[in-house]
Design an enzyme around this catalytic site. Structure first.
Site, PDB file in Angstrom:
ATOM      1  CG  HIS A   1      -2.140   0.826   1.096  1.00 48.97           C
ATOM      2  ND1 HIS A   1      -2.317   1.763   0.097  1.00 48.97           N
ATOM      3  CD2 HIS A   1      -3.270   0.890   1.865  1.00 48.97           C
ATOM      4  CE1 HIS A   1      -3.489   2.360   0.252  1.00 48.97           C
ATOM      5  NE2 HIS A   1      -4.084   1.850   1.308  1.00 48.97           N
TER       6      HIS A   1
ATOM      7  CG  ASP B   1     -12.654  -5.971 -21.834  1.00 48.90           C
ATOM      8  OD1 ASP B   1     -12.469  -7.208 -21.827  1.00 48.90           O
ATOM      9  OD2 ASP B   1     -13.277  -5.381 -22.731  1.00 48.90           O
TER      10      ASP B   1
END
Length: 480
Positions: free
Chosen positions: A180, A412
């Site tokens: 992170h 996608d």
């Protein structure tokens, strides 16, 4: 203090730096960011791992995108902040790759795997779905070991991007992991979007990447004085902070558990329409987003289950990023998140309809997302410390993080699909596998909206309140 650190430190000697490594100094951020972010995405098509890896390799050879293949190293700095550098190899090799990518092939179906079958999957997209994902929160199905926090990354020579692809007979699960300290969810989403651009052959659509050494907050903090920050007089400190910490410890005694909730888009749209109708009686042109409504609706469900004293203060923090203030032609990956604060008496929240809280959430975002307020917030943080806490000693703290702008459910991977299905090859479900340990407030993540307009949330709440929440969601389903 240095003597104490000498005798208590468990730090190992970091690996040697490559003689030609370029060193990128990361901006200092709070220690809370020293954890990993781990996300699992389920695809209902089988994906070609070779195509995914080749396109990823190509991306990480472009400009500052190469910095994502750097190795974390600790540097001596202020102990209140994370002081790390990235050591970027001059070239990526088999011995020092740009990323870690493991693949597992299974002849079974996804739902036949003992862990993969625990991933939430929408069975009735028209109902509010409730998933107990405790058994699915295992962060890996194949990995034997990986660094858990930034210091462990610094003691290794591993690249910070890690992927595990599990191909089944009828689909694929990809486990994504990164420290992170490098990025927030929106930044990681920008990286994933650039990856899909390369995969789809749209190289001209790959944006220029802003280097990690450019501190976004330093660009902003010298323009507006700290006193202009809306909440500059609400810093929790001294005895008040001690009282709040003691209360939080007490409220964590029973432990916390995580659940995933998928809410149909139609339900949120109808709730938003009703909210706007309620607000139109007192406002000329009211506006609340779908996210505002989603958070307001569910926070009221949570409050009903927790049943806190009405005189306590609800402090609802809503994470927002500041990329809208920066030049749009570059991708800003680094942590760029601030918190908008909504502070209200609990009694006022529960005695009013959800439209009241949704409106207050929107007001706080509008107020605190201005360039002046962000600049003042940066300057104020320079004065009071890198991780201040706002509120009152009796507050009920509820943190909300919105990942929807990261677009993880819009990813996608169509060109890598081996088994073709109608429409884009986007994830059918998502799970945040990040391990939250220790004492935490009530915490929720809006994971995103899927291709069927369903909103995914993941909440970590006190164990005792989940049974009541589940009953409330069942009641809503029966009355719809």
């Amino acid at each position: 203090m240095e003597v104490v650190r000498y005798f208590t430190s468990n730090q190992k000697q970091p690996p040697a730096t490559g003689p030609k490594d370029s060193i990128v100094q990361l901006p200092d951020i709070p220690p809370v960011y020293e954890c990993n972010v781990e996300v699992a995405l389920r695809f209902d098509s089988v994906l070609d791992p070779e195509k995914l890896q080749q396109s990823l390799k190509r991306l990480l050879e472009i400009g500052n995108w190469r910095q994502l293949g750097g190795r974390l190293r600790r540097r001596d700095t202020n102990s209140d902040a994370c002081g790390y550098d990235l050591h970027v190899p001059v070239e990526f090799t088999t011995e020092r790759p740009a990323f870690i990518y493991k693949t597992l092939e299974s002849p079974a179906a996804v739902d036949e795997h003992p862990v993969a079958c625990k991933m939430p999957q929408p069975t009735d997209p028209n109902k509010i779905l409730f998933y107990n994902v405790r058994d699915a929160l295992t962060p890996s199905m194949t990995r034997t070991h990986h660094p858990r926090k930034a210091q462990e990354w610094a003691e290794s020579d591993l690249p910070p991007l890690s992927f595990e692809q599990l191909n089944f007979r009828d689909g694929t699960i990809i486990l994504l992991l990164f420290p992170h300290i490098l990025m927030d969810a929106t930044g990681y989403g920008l990286f994933l979007k650039a990856w899909t651009c390369v995969l789809q052959g749209r190289m001209d659509d790959v944006p220029q990447c802003c280097g990690f050494s450019e501190s976004i907050t330093d660009m902003l903090c010298h323009k507006t004085p700290a006193e202009s920050f809306t909440w500059h007089n609400h810093l929790l400190k001294g005895l008040d902070r001690l009282r709040f910490t003691a209360r939080l410890l007490w409220e964590n005694i029973c432990g916390k558990e995580e659940r995933i909730i998928r809410v149909p888009g139609k339900f949120i749209t109808q709730t938003r329409d009703k909210t706007l109708a309620d607000l139109s009686t007192s406002q000329d042109s009211p506006f609340v987003s779908h996210s505002d409504v989603l958070v307001a609706w569910f926070v009221r469900v949570v409050l009903a289950s927790l049943n806190p004293q009405h005189q306590r203060t609800l402090v609802l923090t809503n994470a927002f990023d500041i990329r809208h203030m920066l030049p749009p032609e570059r991708a800003y990956l680094q942590n760029s998140v601030f918190l908008a604060h909504t502070m209200l008496p609990v009694g006022e929240v529960v005695s009013n309809p959800a439209s009241f809280l949704a409106n207050e959430i929107r007001r706080s975002l509008v107020r605190e997302r201005t360039e002046e307020q962000v600049q003042a917030r940066c300057a104020w943080a320079k004065d009071v410390g890198i991780m201040p806490l706002l509120g009152s000693s009796d507050m009920l703290l509820c943190n909300v993080s919105n990942w929807s702008k990261g677009g993880l459910l819009d990813l996608d991977f169509g060109p890598a699909a081996i088994t073709q299905r109608p429409g884009p090859c986007v994830p059918s479900s998502i799970l945040n596998c990040s391990q939250m340990r220790g004492v935490t407030p009530e915490y929720g993540i809006i994971l995103g909206k899927d291709s069927q307009d369903g909103w995914w949330m993941q909440w970590r709440l006190s164990k005792f309140c989940w049974a009541m929440i589940e009953r409330e969601l069942d009641t809503i389903n029966q009355t719809r």
